[in-house]
Design a protein around this motif. Sequence first.
Motif, PDB file in Angstrom:
ATOM      1  N   TYR A 190      -3.940  -3.157 113.445  1.00 24.36           N
ATOM      2  CA  TYR A 190      -4.245  -4.436 112.797  1.00 24.36           C
ATOM      3  C   TYR A 190      -5.665  -4.889 113.114  1.00 24.36           C
ATOM      4  O   TYR A 190      -6.347  -5.480 112.267  1.00 24.36           O
ATOM      5  N   PHE A 191      -6.117  -4.595 114.330  1.00 25.76           N
ATOM      6  CA  PHE A 191      -7.501  -4.908 114.648  1.00 25.76           C
ATOM      7  C   PHE A 191      -8.441  -4.074 113.784  1.00 25.76           C
ATOM      8  O   PHE A 191      -9.444  -4.581 113.257  1.00 25.76           O
ATOM      9  N   GLN A 192      -8.106  -2.805 113.626  1.00 26.61           N
ATOM     10  CA  GLN A 192      -8.936  -1.944 112.789  1.00 26.61           C
ATOM     11  C   GLN A 192      -8.953  -2.432 111.343  1.00 26.61           C
ATOM     12  O   GLN A 192      -9.959  -2.315 110.656  1.00 26.61           O
ATOM     13  N   ARG A 193      -7.842  -2.998 110.905  1.00 28.52           N
ATOM     14  CA  ARG A 193      -7.759  -3.462 109.522  1.00 28.52           C
ATOM     15  C   ARG A 193      -8.621  -4.697 109.262  1.00 28.52           C
ATOM     16  O   ARG A 193      -9.194  -4.854 108.190  1.00 28.52           O
ATOM     17  N   LEU A 194      -8.735  -5.556 110.260  1.00 26.17           N
ATOM     18  CA  LEU A 194      -9.462  -6.810 110.038  1.00 26.17           C
ATOM     19  C   LEU A 194     -10.939  -6.709 110.398  1.00 26.17           C
ATOM     20  O   LEU A 194     -11.755  -7.491 109.904  1.00 26.17           O
ATOM     21  N   GLU A 195     -11.317  -5.741 111.262  1.00 22.45           N
ATOM     22  CA  GLU A 195     -12.698  -5.684 111.753  1.00 22.45           C
ATOM     23  C   GLU A 195     -13.622  -4.955 110.780  1.00 22.45           C
ATOM     24  O   GLU A 195     -13.271  -3.938 110.191  1.00 22.45           O
ATOM     25  N   ASN A 196     -14.837  -5.486 110.679  1.00 22.82           N
ATOM     26  CA  ASN A 196     -15.937  -4.793 110.001  1.00 22.82           C
ATOM     27  C   ASN A 196     -17.058  -4.673 111.027  1.00 22.82           C
ATOM     28  O   ASN A 196     -17.921  -5.535 111.136  1.00 22.82           O
ATOM     29  N   ASN A 197     -17.024  -3.597 111.800  1.00 27.11           N
ATOM     30  CA  ASN A 197     -17.897  -3.443 112.959  1.00 27.11           C
ATOM     31  C   ASN A 197     -19.300  -3.019 112.547  1.00 27.11           C
ATOM     32  O   ASN A 197     -19.487  -2.035 111.834  1.00 27.11           O
ATOM     33  N   ASN A 238     -14.070  -1.674 107.726  1.00 29.47           N
ATOM     34  CA  ASN A 238     -13.907  -2.143 106.348  1.00 29.47           C
ATOM     35  C   ASN A 238     -13.204  -3.483 106.247  1.00 29.47           C
ATOM     36  O   ASN A 238     -12.798  -3.881 105.154  1.00 29.47           O
ATOM     37  N   GLY A 239     -13.032  -4.175 107.360  1.00 29.72           N
ATOM     38  CA  GLY A 239     -12.243  -5.406 107.352  1.00 29.72           C
ATOM     39  C   GLY A 239     -13.005  -6.631 106.890  1.00 29.72           C
ATOM     40  O   GLY A 239     -14.186  -6.578 106.529  1.00 29.72           O
ATOM     41  N   TRP A 240     -12.315  -7.755 106.923  1.00 27.67           N
ATOM     42  CA  TRP A 240     -12.892  -9.012 106.429  1.00 27.67           C
ATOM     43  C   TRP A 240     -13.700  -9.747 107.493  1.00 27.67           C
ATOM     44  O   TRP A 240     -14.475 -10.655 107.164  1.00 27.67           O
ATOM     45  N   LEU A 241     -13.559  -9.376 108.776  1.00 27.46           N
ATOM     46  CA  LEU A 241     -14.268 -10.066 109.849  1.00 27.46           C
ATOM     47  C   LEU A 241     -15.384  -9.174 110.381  1.00 27.46           C
ATOM     48  O   LEU A 241     -15.118  -8.160 111.029  1.00 27.46           O
ATOM     49  N   GLN A 242     -16.613  -9.561 110.137  1.00 27.76           N
ATOM     50  CA  GLN A 242     -17.733  -8.762 110.637  1.00 27.76           C
ATOM     51  C   GLN A 242     -17.982  -9.071 112.098  1.00 27.76           C
ATOM     52  O   GLN A 242     -18.059 -10.232 112.492  1.00 27.76           O
ATOM     53  N   SER A 275      -8.240   0.030 130.711  1.00 28.72           N
ATOM     54  CA  SER A 275      -8.478  -1.304 131.282  1.00 28.72           C
ATOM     55  C   SER A 275      -9.722  -1.282 132.174  1.00 28.72           C
ATOM     56  O   SER A 275      -9.675  -1.623 133.358  1.00 28.72           O
ATOM     57  N   ALA A 276     -10.836  -0.899 131.589  1.00 29.86           N
ATOM     58  CA  ALA A 276     -12.056  -0.649 132.358  1.00 29.86           C
ATOM     59  C   ALA A 276     -12.636  -1.927 132.959  1.00 29.86           C
ATOM     60  O   ALA A 276     -12.570  -3.007 132.373  1.00 29.86           O
ATOM     61  N   GLN A 277     -13.201  -1.759 134.155  1.00 27.58           N
ATOM     62  CA  GLN A 277     -14.029  -2.782 134.770  1.00 27.58           C
ATOM     63  C   GLN A 277     -15.491  -2.420 134.546  1.00 27.58           C
ATOM     64  O   GLN A 277     -15.826  -1.267 134.324  1.00 27.58           O
ATOM     65  N   GLY A 278     -16.371  -3.408 134.653  1.00 25.37           N
ATOM     66  CA  GLY A 278     -17.795  -3.125 134.567  1.00 25.37           C
ATOM     67  C   GLY A 278     -18.549  -4.160 133.759  1.00 25.37           C
ATOM     68  O   GLY A 278     -18.013  -5.201 133.383  1.00 25.37           O
ATOM     69  N   LEU A 279     -19.809  -3.839 133.510  1.00 25.66           N
ATOM     70  CA  LEU A 279     -20.643  -4.693 132.690  1.00 25.66           C
ATOM     71  C   LEU A 279     -20.289  -4.480 131.224  1.00 25.66           C
ATOM     72  O   LEU A 279     -19.960  -3.373 130.813  1.00 25.66           O
ATOM     73  N   CYS A 280     -20.372  -5.535 130.459  1.00 24.98           N
ATOM     74  CA  CYS A 280     -20.121  -5.390 129.033  1.00 24.98           C
ATOM     75  C   CYS A 280     -20.898  -6.450 128.271  1.00 24.98           C
ATOM     76  O   CYS A 280     -21.376  -7.427 128.847  1.00 24.98           O
ATOM     77  N   TYR A 281     -21.040  -6.216 126.996  1.00 23.98           N
ATOM     78  CA  TYR A 281     -21.531  -7.281 126.134  1.00 23.98           C
ATOM     79  C   TYR A 281     -20.325  -7.884 125.432  1.00 23.98           C
ATOM     80  O   TYR A 281     -19.218  -7.333 125.448  1.00 23.98           O
ATOM     81  N   THR A 282     -20.508  -9.020 124.816  1.00 27.58           N
ATOM     82  CA  THR A 282     -19.394  -9.695 124.139  1.00 27.58           C
ATOM     83  C   THR A 282     -19.597  -9.595 122.632  1.00 27.58           C
ATOM     84  O   THR A 282     -20.479 -10.246 122.078  1.00 27.58           O
ATOM     85  N   PRO A 283     -18.798  -8.779 121.943  1.00 25.86           N
ATOM     86  CA  PRO A 283     -18.910  -8.689 120.481  1.00 25.86           C
ATOM     87  C   PRO A 283     -18.689 -10.061 119.845  1.00 25.86           C
ATOM     88  O   PRO A 283     -17.811 -10.820 120.265  1.00 25.86           O
ATOM     89  N   LEU A 284     -19.492 -10.362 118.839  1.00 22.81           N
ATOM     90  CA  LEU A 284     -19.440 -11.674 118.199  1.00 22.81           C
ATOM     91  C   LEU A 284     -19.051 -11.553 116.731  1.00 22.81           C
ATOM     92  O   LEU A 284     -19.425 -10.594 116.051  1.00 22.81           O
ATOM     93  N   ALA A 285     -18.325 -12.557 116.254  1.00 23.19           N
ATOM     94  CA  ALA A 285     -17.999 -12.642 114.833  1.00 23.19           C
ATOM     95  C   ALA A 285     -19.151 -13.338 114.124  1.00 23.19           C
ATOM     96  O   ALA A 285     -19.146 -14.551 113.895  1.00 23.19           O
ATOM     97  N   THR A 286     -20.175 -12.554 113.828  1.00 22.70           N
ATOM     98  CA  THR A 286     -21.351 -13.065 113.111  1.00 22.70           C
ATOM     99  C   THR A 286     -21.720 -12.097 111.994  1.00 22.70           C
ATOM    100  O   THR A 286     -21.453 -10.898 112.076  1.00 22.70           O
ATOM    101  N   LYS A 287     -22.347 -12.657 110.977  1.00 22.33           N
ATOM    102  CA  LYS A 287     -22.808 -11.849 109.850  1.00 22.33           C
ATOM    103  C   LYS A 287     -24.193 -12.327 109.453  1.00 22.33           C
ATOM    104  O   LYS A 287     -24.375 -13.514 109.149  1.00 22.33           O
ATOM    105  N   ASP A 288     -25.154 -11.426 109.504  1.00 20.25           N
ATOM    106  CA  ASP A 288     -26.548 -11.770 109.200  1.00 20.25           C
ATOM    107  C   ASP A 288     -27.026 -12.935 110.070  1.00 20.25           C
ATOM    108  O   ASP A 288     -27.776 -13.812 109.617  1.00 20.25           O
ATOM    109  N   GLY A 289     -26.572 -12.951 111.326  1.00 19.06           N
ATOM    110  CA  GLY A 289     -27.004 -13.974 112.264  1.00 19.06           C
ATOM    111  C   GLY A 289     -26.302 -15.304 112.120  1.00 19.06           C
ATOM    112  O   GLY A 289     -26.667 -16.281 112.787  1.00 19.06           O
ATOM    113  N   LYS A 290     -25.263 -15.370 111.266  1.00 16.02           N
ATOM    114  CA  LYS A 290     -24.534 -16.622 111.059  1.00 16.02           C
ATOM    115  C   LYS A 290     -23.074 -16.458 111.496  1.00 16.02           C
ATOM    116  O   LYS A 290     -22.531 -15.351 111.506  1.00 16.02           O
ATOM    117  N   ARG A 291     -22.457 -17.583 111.825  1.00 15.76           N
ATOM    118  CA  ARG A 291     -21.040 -17.585 112.173  1.00 15.76           C
ATOM    119  C   ARG A 291     -20.201 -17.071 111.010  1.00 15.76           C
ATOM    120  O   ARG A 291     -20.487 -17.340 109.837  1.00 15.76           O
TER     121      ARG A 291
END
Length: 619
Positions: free
Chosen positions: A138-145, A168-172, A229-245
């Motif tokens: 379901y995550f794969q279905r909604l995400e547009n990475n 290919n999802g609706w949430l970039q 369940s990895a530990q470590g440094l990470c970035y936080t993926p954001l729901a943004t498109k072309d720099g907008k929410r």
Amino acid sequence: MAQDNEAEFDYVVVGSGAGGGTVAPNLAKAGYRVLLLEAGGDDEPWNYQVPVFHPNASEDESLRWDFFVRHYANDDQQKRDGKLSTEQNGVLYPRSGTLGGCTAHNAMITVCPHNSDWEHIRHITGDDSWSADNMRSYFQRLENNRSHPVQRFFAKLTGFNPGRFGFNGWLQTSMPRPGIDILKDAALLQLLKYSAVNALKQIDTPLKVLKAGLNALLDPNDWRQVKKSAQGLCYTPLATKDGKRTGTRDFIRAIQSQYPDRLVVRTHALVTEVLFDENNTAIGVAYQEGKHLYAADPRSKIAANTGILKKVFIKKEVILCGGAFNTPQLLMLSGIGPAEELAKHHIPVRLALPGVGRNLQDRYEVGVVSEMHAPFSLLDGSTFKGPAPGETPDPQFVDWLKGKGVYTTNGAVLAVVIKSSPDKTEPDLIIFGLAGKFYGYFPGYSDIITEGHKHFTWAILKAHTNNTGGRVTLNSSNPQDVPNINFHYFDEGTDTKGEDLAAVVSGVEFVRRMTKQVDHLIKHEVVPGAHIDNREKIADFVRDNAWGHHASCTCKIGADNDTMAVLDSRFRVRGTKNLRVVDASAFPKIPGFFIVSCVYMIGEKAADVILEDAKSHQS
């Protein structure tokens, strides 16, 4: 149903947030006529559009609903929190009353939960469709990475996709990209470098630290990292498109434009009651049409404005997606909930479900805030405000208009995922850094975050909390009134062993060790402050000052023999027909770390379940 001849819609969905804003468009895409009711409007100010303005969005009059909640029933304990509003007798808990719900003001962080969160639901219900492997689909279905262009290319070319991203999802989703700007700020770059090295040293052995350093910024949504369940440094993926929410508002509008006759959206529609026939079958809803009707709206005139009462009837189902506060409130107003609670407000009991409004859960968060010797050059000239008509925008806003710069991010520059103690089976703390002053929610907090451009905060978030003692109860039988909300923090709730408190204390200690080599950059620690110098004092600080913003679990899914379960594994309200709940209230345990992606995922799953049931009833 007696009202069949009046039914305009197959489904009515109440609430347009992460749950309703996912379910309604999917049902409309599938060919059904859907009415989506949203109590707020659809204003779209700069505070909505610009990602880094999300604190402003949560205090923007055109978007916000202000709840004031209790962390404790004990007055003496509650008064120790400096964020307490004495006038409201509670602590500000920002919610959003607008199209898209809280996806219109959140920090846009889109991180998948741990697999154990889904396996827990699978275990208690015996429903294998809740397996972590299936839920990932379901995550794969909604995400547009858009963070991994190479993986995207090969996945589309060959089908090889070991990270199990969606393309290919609706949430970039995008990787925040303030990198070039950070390189220009020597102090911030040095702060992050030493903090990252010290963080990795605390997590593992030197050899593994070196290996992690070569691939330091992990994607927390990579399936290979999720599985271990990895530990470590990470970035936080954001729901943004072309720099907008981006969020459910965009999904709703996209499907509306494709199928205007199928997806009908009515804003300024406060649902007041679910309508039933004599067999407890949901047949529609009643709602009040009008602006600013709900008391949490800062422009509400609750005594003067009751709106225009309307009813709408359905052919198939009512789906409640109002969130952890409003969904249990609406159920109780409709006569479904703890019998003693309904009797207190003279509401006839249609169905005694003792779990409605119980089991309220949240994260615990605290901030370790330091004042730097000098302002961050990265923020020179930034106002963190959109320009008024005719006003010259600041340089960062000009960059944002071009789809680049600090304003395209949510302000977080680095995150660390760790276990609060070695005995934990998976990480339960995420610690993220932001160039600002953030120590919780209170009226006016958004003005303080960027004050002086010389503060840095490590925000500590405790996931997989043990406390299930919170409650949502009614203030009155008036649907325009807000409910009583009390989280009964720490040992006032069910965490009598103090595990949650100990975990947050460990997080504060971790941050202090992480930043110990950057004293030349830090003038002093503002919060908690140097005088809070041992575990006992830190525990008192956490107990007095913690907050949260992921309320959930007040209409939980559970097993058939669980008397406190409100829903079955297919989101159906027990003891009723044609009534479901699909929002953050549905979880039996709060999933980690950030809840919005989890709600999107159950929204996708619920759409499948609803469509399956519709098909089976037709055959």
